[in-house]
Write a protein that holds these residues in place. Structure first.
Motif, short mmCIF file in Angstrom:
data_model
loop_
_atom_site.label_atom_id
_atom_site.label_comp_id
_atom_site.label_asym_id
_atom_site.label_seq_id
_atom_site.Cartn_x
_atom_site.Cartn_y
_atom_site.Cartn_z
N ILE A 109 0.84 -1.20 0.00
CA ILE A 109 0.00 0.00 0.00
C ILE A 109 0.87 1.25 0.00
O ILE A 109 0.65 2.18 -0.78
CB ILE A 109 -0.96 0.00 1.21
N LEU A 110 1.89 1.28 0.85
CA LEU A 110 2.77 2.45 0.91
C LEU A 110 3.63 2.57 -0.34
O LEU A 110 3.94 3.68 -0.77
CB LEU A 110 3.63 2.40 2.17
N GLY A 111 4.01 1.45 -0.93
CA GLY A 111 4.75 1.49 -2.19
C GLY A 111 3.89 2.08 -3.30
O GLY A 111 4.35 2.92 -4.07
N GLY A 112 2.65 1.64 -3.37
CA GLY A 112 1.73 2.21 -4.36
C GLY A 112 1.46 3.68 -4.10
O GLY A 112 1.38 4.49 -5.03
N SER A 113 1.36 4.04 -2.83
CA SER A 113 1.17 5.44 -2.47
C SER A 113 2.38 6.28 -2.88
O SER A 113 2.23 7.41 -3.35
CB SER A 113 0.94 5.56 -0.96
N SER A 114 3.56 5.73 -2.71
CA SER A 114 4.78 6.45 -3.10
C SER A 114 4.83 6.67 -4.61
O SER A 114 5.15 7.77 -5.07
CB SER A 114 6.02 5.67 -2.67
N ILE A 115 4.49 5.65 -5.35
CA ILE A 115 4.49 5.77 -6.82
C ILE A 115 3.44 6.78 -7.25
O ILE A 115 3.70 7.65 -8.09
CB ILE A 115 4.26 4.39 -7.48
N TRP A 116 2.24 6.69 -6.68
CA TRP A 116 1.18 7.64 -7.01
C TRP A 116 1.60 9.07 -6.68
O TRP A 116 1.42 9.98 -7.47
CB TRP A 116 -0.09 7.25 -6.25
#
Length: 89
Positions: A44-51
């Motif tokens: 979730i945090l990885g996806g948030s970082s990319i977003w």
């Protein structure tokens, strides 16, 4: 609105970590704790970082967002270690 969503992802990851702790108290399975409490919030945090990196236009804001997500993942890792030490008996 983006900022609320950004911190919402961090809050969601923290809630999943706490849910993993209560799940561990019931099942005593460390693999399940690792999956629920670290891998899923990490994704979730990885996806948030990319977003965040692709939606922000300012370079400093991009880096600050990445560091905040990294710090959140570090705190979640520390919480998992504490949960493990509390429940290893």
């Amino acid at each position: 609105m983006k900022l609320v969503l950004f911190f919402g992802f961090i809050g969601l990851s923290l809630l999943i970590t706490v849910f993993g702790y209560f799940s561990l108290k019931k099942t005593k399975k460390m693999g399940q704790l690792l999956l629920i409490s670290f891998v899923i919030p990490g994704l979730i945090l990885g996806g948030s970082s990319i977003w965040w990196f692709f939606t922000e236009t300012d370079g400093i804001s991009q880096m600050v967002g990445l560091f905040i997500n990294g710090g959140a993942l570090l705190v979640i890792g520390i919480i998992n270690i504490v949960f493990y030490l509390i429940n290893r008996n």
